[in-house]
Design a protein around this motif. Structure first.
Motif, PDB file in Angstrom:
ATOM      1  N   PHE A   7      41.668  63.521  37.717  1.00  0.00           N
ATOM      2  CA  PHE A   7      40.653  64.555  37.519  1.00  0.00           C
ATOM      3  C   PHE A   7      41.225  65.734  36.746  1.00  0.00           C
ATOM      4  CE2 PHE A   7      38.397  68.431  38.442  1.00  0.00           C
ATOM      5  CZ  PHE A   7      37.103  68.057  38.135  1.00  0.00           C
ATOM      6  N   ALA A   8      42.431  66.162  37.099  1.00  0.00           N
ATOM      7  CA  ALA A   8      43.039  67.310  36.421  1.00  0.00           C
ATOM      8  C   ALA A   8      43.187  67.053  34.926  1.00  0.00           C
ATOM      9  CB  ALA A   8      44.395  67.616  37.046  1.00  0.00           C
ATOM     10  N   ARG A   9      43.479  65.818  34.545  1.00  0.00           N
ATOM     11  CA  ARG A   9      43.618  65.477  33.126  1.00  0.00           C
ATOM     12  C   ARG A   9      42.269  65.469  32.413  1.00  0.00           C
ATOM     13  NH1 ARG A   9      47.847  60.440  34.031  1.00  0.00           N
ATOM     14  NH2 ARG A   9      49.752  61.706  34.236  1.00  0.00           N
ATOM     15  N   LYS A  10      41.229  65.074  33.120  1.00  0.00           N
ATOM     16  CA  LYS A  10      39.894  64.961  32.529  1.00  0.00           C
ATOM     17  C   LYS A  10      39.165  66.303  32.497  1.00  0.00           C
ATOM     18  CE  LYS A  10      36.637  61.889  31.217  1.00  0.00           C
ATOM     19  NZ  LYS A  10      36.805  60.873  30.175  1.00  0.00           N
ATOM     20  N   MET A  11      39.563  67.210  33.360  1.00  0.00           N
ATOM     21  CA  MET A  11      38.856  68.474  33.551  1.00  0.00           C
ATOM     22  C   MET A  11      38.953  69.355  32.308  1.00  0.00           C
ATOM     23  SD  MET A  11      39.735  71.331  36.479  1.00  0.00           S
ATOM     24  CE  MET A  11      41.368  71.643  35.779  1.00  0.00           C
ATOM     25  N   MET A  46      36.982  69.025  47.334  1.00  0.00           N
ATOM     26  CA  MET A  46      37.985  68.044  46.924  1.00  0.00           C
ATOM     27  C   MET A  46      37.424  66.632  47.008  1.00  0.00           C
ATOM     28  SD  MET A  46      40.563  69.513  45.724  1.00  0.00           S
ATOM     29  CE  MET A  46      41.440  67.965  45.503  1.00  0.00           C
ATOM     30  N   GLY A  47      36.570  66.380  47.975  1.00  0.00           N
ATOM     31  CA  GLY A  47      35.953  65.060  48.061  1.00  0.00           C
ATOM     32  C   GLY A  47      35.141  64.754  46.813  1.00  0.00           C
ATOM     33  N   ASN A  48      34.393  65.749  46.314  1.00  0.00           N
ATOM     34  CA  ASN A  48      33.609  65.564  45.094  1.00  0.00           C
ATOM     35  C   ASN A  48      34.510  65.305  43.892  1.00  0.00           C
ATOM     36  OD1 ASN A  48      31.392  66.116  46.663  1.00  0.00           O
ATOM     37  ND2 ASN A  48      30.847  68.025  45.649  1.00  0.00           N
ATOM     38  N   LEU A  49      35.622  66.053  43.790  1.00  0.00           N
ATOM     39  CA  LEU A  49      36.529  65.880  42.649  1.00  0.00           C
ATOM     40  C   LEU A  49      37.166  64.495  42.668  1.00  0.00           C
ATOM     41  CD1 LEU A  49      38.363  69.351  42.465  1.00  0.00           C
ATOM     42  CD2 LEU A  49      36.142  68.667  41.539  1.00  0.00           C
ATOM     43  N   ILE A  50      37.516  64.010  43.856  1.00  0.00           N
ATOM     44  CA  ILE A  50      38.130  62.682  43.962  1.00  0.00           C
ATOM     45  C   ILE A  50      37.113  61.597  43.623  1.00  0.00           C
ATOM     46  CG2 ILE A  50      39.185  61.044  45.584  1.00  0.00           C
ATOM     47  CD1 ILE A  50      40.417  63.545  46.990  1.00  0.00           C
ATOM     48  N   LEU A  51      35.877  61.750  44.093  1.00  0.00           N
ATOM     49  CA  LEU A  51      34.832  60.791  43.731  1.00  0.00           C
ATOM     50  C   LEU A  51      34.603  60.786  42.222  1.00  0.00           C
ATOM     51  CD1 LEU A  51      32.116  61.225  46.515  1.00  0.00           C
ATOM     52  CD2 LEU A  51      33.451  59.177  46.056  1.00  0.00           C
ATOM     53  N   ALA A  52      34.588  61.967  41.619  1.00  0.00           N
ATOM     54  CA  ALA A  52      34.389  62.047  40.171  1.00  0.00           C
ATOM     55  C   ALA A  52      35.530  61.368  39.425  1.00  0.00           C
ATOM     56  CB  ALA A  52      34.271  63.513  39.744  1.00  0.00           C
ATOM     57  N   ALA A  53      36.766  61.590  39.876  1.00  0.00           N
ATOM     58  CA  ALA A  53      37.920  60.942  39.234  1.00  0.00           C
ATOM     59  C   ALA A  53      37.820  59.425  39.335  1.00  0.00           C
ATOM     60  CB  ALA A  53      39.218  61.432  39.879  1.00  0.00           C
ATOM     61  N   GLY A  54      37.389  58.931  40.482  1.00  0.00           N
ATOM     62  CA  GLY A  54      37.210  57.492  40.645  1.00  0.00           C
ATOM     63  C   GLY A  54      36.115  56.952  39.741  1.00  0.00           C
ATOM     64  N   TYR A  55      35.074  57.743  39.557  1.00  0.00           N
ATOM     65  CA  TYR A  55      33.983  57.359  38.659  1.00  0.00           C
ATOM     66  C   TYR A  55      34.510  57.172  37.235  1.00  0.00           C
ATOM     67  CZ  TYR A  55      29.508  57.955  36.160  1.00  0.00           C
ATOM     68  OH  TYR A  55      28.424  57.808  35.338  1.00  0.00           O
ATOM     69  N   SER A 105      37.683  56.589  36.416  1.00  0.00           N
ATOM     70  CA  SER A 105      38.704  55.537  36.425  1.00  0.00           C
ATOM     71  C   SER A 105      38.103  54.143  36.465  1.00  0.00           C
ATOM     72  CB  SER A 105      39.639  55.722  37.634  1.00  0.00           C
ATOM     73  OG  SER A 105      40.253  56.999  37.597  1.00  0.00           O
ATOM     74  N   HIS A 106      36.883  54.025  36.969  1.00  0.00           N
ATOM     75  CA  HIS A 106      36.230  52.713  37.074  1.00  0.00           C
ATOM     76  C   HIS A 106      35.105  52.575  36.043  1.00  0.00           C
ATOM     77  CE1 HIS A 106      38.397  51.367  40.651  1.00  0.00           C
ATOM     78  NE2 HIS A 106      38.313  52.619  41.089  1.00  0.00           N
ATOM     79  N   ASN A 107      35.361  53.123  34.850  1.00  0.00           N
ATOM     80  CA  ASN A 107      34.453  52.927  33.719  1.00  0.00           C
ATOM     81  C   ASN A 107      33.035  53.405  34.038  1.00  0.00           C
ATOM     82  OD1 ASN A 107      33.915  52.163  31.067  1.00  0.00           O
ATOM     83  ND2 ASN A 107      33.288  50.084  31.666  1.00  0.00           N
ATOM     84  N   ARG A 108      32.960  54.568  34.684  1.00  0.00           N
ATOM     85  CA  ARG A 108      31.690  55.226  35.030  1.00  0.00           C
ATOM     86  C   ARG A 108      30.844  54.382  35.981  1.00  0.00           C
ATOM     87  NH1 ARG A 108      31.327  59.801  31.912  1.00  0.00           N
ATOM     88  NH2 ARG A 108      29.131  60.150  32.399  1.00  0.00           N
ATOM     89  N   HIS A 109      31.508  53.713  36.909  1.00  0.00           N
ATOM     90  CA  HIS A 109      30.844  53.021  38.011  1.00  0.00           C
ATOM     91  C   HIS A 109      31.237  53.734  39.303  1.00  0.00           C
ATOM     92  CE1 HIS A 109      29.184  49.689  35.749  1.00  0.00           C
ATOM     93  NE2 HIS A 109      30.337  49.590  35.108  1.00  0.00           N
ATOM     94  N   ILE A 110      30.258  54.053  40.141  1.00  0.00           N
ATOM     95  CA  ILE A 110      30.533  54.833  41.347  1.00  0.00           C
ATOM     96  C   ILE A 110      30.865  53.965  42.550  1.00  0.00           C
ATOM     97  CG2 ILE A 110      28.134  55.015  42.174  1.00  0.00           C
ATOM     98  CD1 ILE A 110      30.706  57.894  42.115  1.00  0.00           C
ATOM     99  N   ASP A 111      30.326  52.732  42.609  1.00  0.00           N
ATOM    100  CA  ASP A 111      30.499  51.905  43.807  1.00  0.00           C
ATOM    101  C   ASP A 111      31.957  51.621  44.150  1.00  0.00           C
ATOM    102  OD1 ASP A 111      27.798  51.931  44.088  1.00  0.00           O
ATOM    103  OD2 ASP A 111      27.482  49.809  43.674  1.00  0.00           O
TER     104      ASP A 111
END
Length: 402
Positions: free
Chosen positions: A155-159, A170-179, A181-187
């Protein structure tokens, strides 16, 4: 495994509300509890969710990703992604907060960066977390700590340089980073998040799309974005809602009708009870029913379908009584279905407290039942927390219907 000759049959039965035998069974083995599905968003269902995990670890929560207010709106608007705040909130409500869970993960995901620090100080806190030096991260055991650090680093790199971290979850930031990292897939990241926090249920967005909720009021006013409707960040609406719809653009807010993914349809069709729960009437409940095929998936499932109206004040319900809200619910269910279904395939019951004064606009029981919907009245509110519903009283009735 069922044999190849297995087939489904339809059985009608009478249930007791509440049913102490069922409730005792669920409390004893919640791992095998029922698949109750909730269409919801926001925080209204969180107290019930925290109580629900004692009875079942198999509940399903389809959450709206259209929130355009609060801290999750910063992520949504900056990265053109679904809002993750309501998903994170529900995941936390369902997380195992006992010693059997992972309280260190829970504490990190629930943490918000300070609102009163300057930009450089907030970036410094974020980088300490990414490096694993912050106490909240350092307390997490490996290998979970390495996973968490990798997402915070991503997230810090993308921000963007000017991203506003004040009050960020922080939960939102981690979810966003995962989104990302997984090619804009949230699941995938929700699945990982659920494992890390020992979440006792399933949370999914109704859609994995960057869309906007648009509302048209009876006075002709158009509200662009969910936050304009809720009355939380803006003044309460002055005219009743005429319609809501989804749009891919706020500059040209034309209605669109996206389809549900097949896996979401399967979740709906496999539920053992479908609940339209309390919460903001349009932005949390009706918004979930806007995608095409939601209504048809509901209709194909022969399980009980129950509506739990709000007690107290919801500004979105301006100008309506309870019978009208039942009619509005049926309207959006039919609209989503796309073809003709019986009302009874979409809604069977309305669960009410016996004190009708709790419901805005009054209660017309006979009028509701003329729509083919059975009204169930039960004590759902305790005097100490009036007008809010008591989670245990409510769950005793819901769980007994499965």
């Amino acid at each position: 495994m069922p044999s190849e000759s297995a087939h489904k049959i339809h059985i009608c039965r009478t249930v007791s509300l509440p049913d102490p035998v069922k409730l005792t069974r669920y409390l004893k083995v919640p791992e095998f509890g029922p698949r109750i599905l909730f269409f919801s968003g926001g925080t209204a269902l969180n107290p019930l969710s925290r109580a629900l995990v004692r009875y079942t670890h198999n509940s399903i929560h389809l959450v709206t990703p259209f929130d355009s207010g609060g801290s999750s709106a910063k992520l949504r608007n900056t990265f053109k992604m679904p809002a993750v705040g309501d998903m994170r909130s529900r995941l936390m409500a369902l997380a195992d907060q006992s010693v059997k869970g992972n309280p260190e993960i829970y504490n990190l995901f629930a943490y918000r960066l300070p609102k009163d620090e300057d930009r450089e100080k907030l970036k410094s806190i974020l980088m300490r977390m990414a490096d694993g030096h912050h106490p909240l991260v350092r307390s997490i055991h490996d290998p979970m700590r390495k996973i968490v650090c990798s997402y915070i680093t991503a997230f810090a790199r993308k921000m963007p340089e000017d991203f506003d971290l004040r009050g960020a979850s922080m939960g939102n930031l981690i979810l966003a980073a995962g989104y990302f990292s997984h090619n804009r897939h949230i699941d995938p990241v929700i699945f990982l998040f659920s494992k890390l926090a020992e979440v006792r249920g399933m949370v999914r967005p109704i859609m994995n799309k960057y869309l906007h909720l648009v509302s048209r009021l009876e006075n002709g006013e158009i509200l662009l974005g969910q936050h304009e409707l809720t009355g939380k960040e803006t003044p309460a609406i002055e005219s009743p809602v005429q319609e809501i719809y989804l749009s891919s653009s706020l500059k040209k807010p034309a209605p669109i009708y996206p389809r549900l993914k097949e896996k979401v349809r399967r979740l709906i069709q496999d539920a053992e009870l479908i609940c339209y729960p309390m919460g903001s009437f349009y932005s949390s409940l009706m918004a979930n029913l806007l995608p095409r095929d939601a209504g048809s998936a509901i209709a194909r499932n022969e399980c009980p379908k129950i509506y739990i109206p709000n007690t107290g004040h919801d500004p979105e319900e301006k100008g309506t009584n309870l019978r009208q809200r039942v009619e509005i619910l049926l309207y959006y269910l039919h609209q989503s279905a796309g073809k003709k279904h019986k009302d009874s395939q979409l809604l069977n019951f309305v669960l009410l407290d016996k004190d009708h004064e709790l419901y805005k606009g009054g209660v017309d029981v006979s009028g509701i039942e003329r729509l083919g919907v059975k009204v169930i009245e039960a004590p759902l509110v305790d005097p100490e927390n009036r007008p809010f519903l008591n989670a245990d009283f409510l769950l005793e009735r819901l769980l007994s219907m499965v």
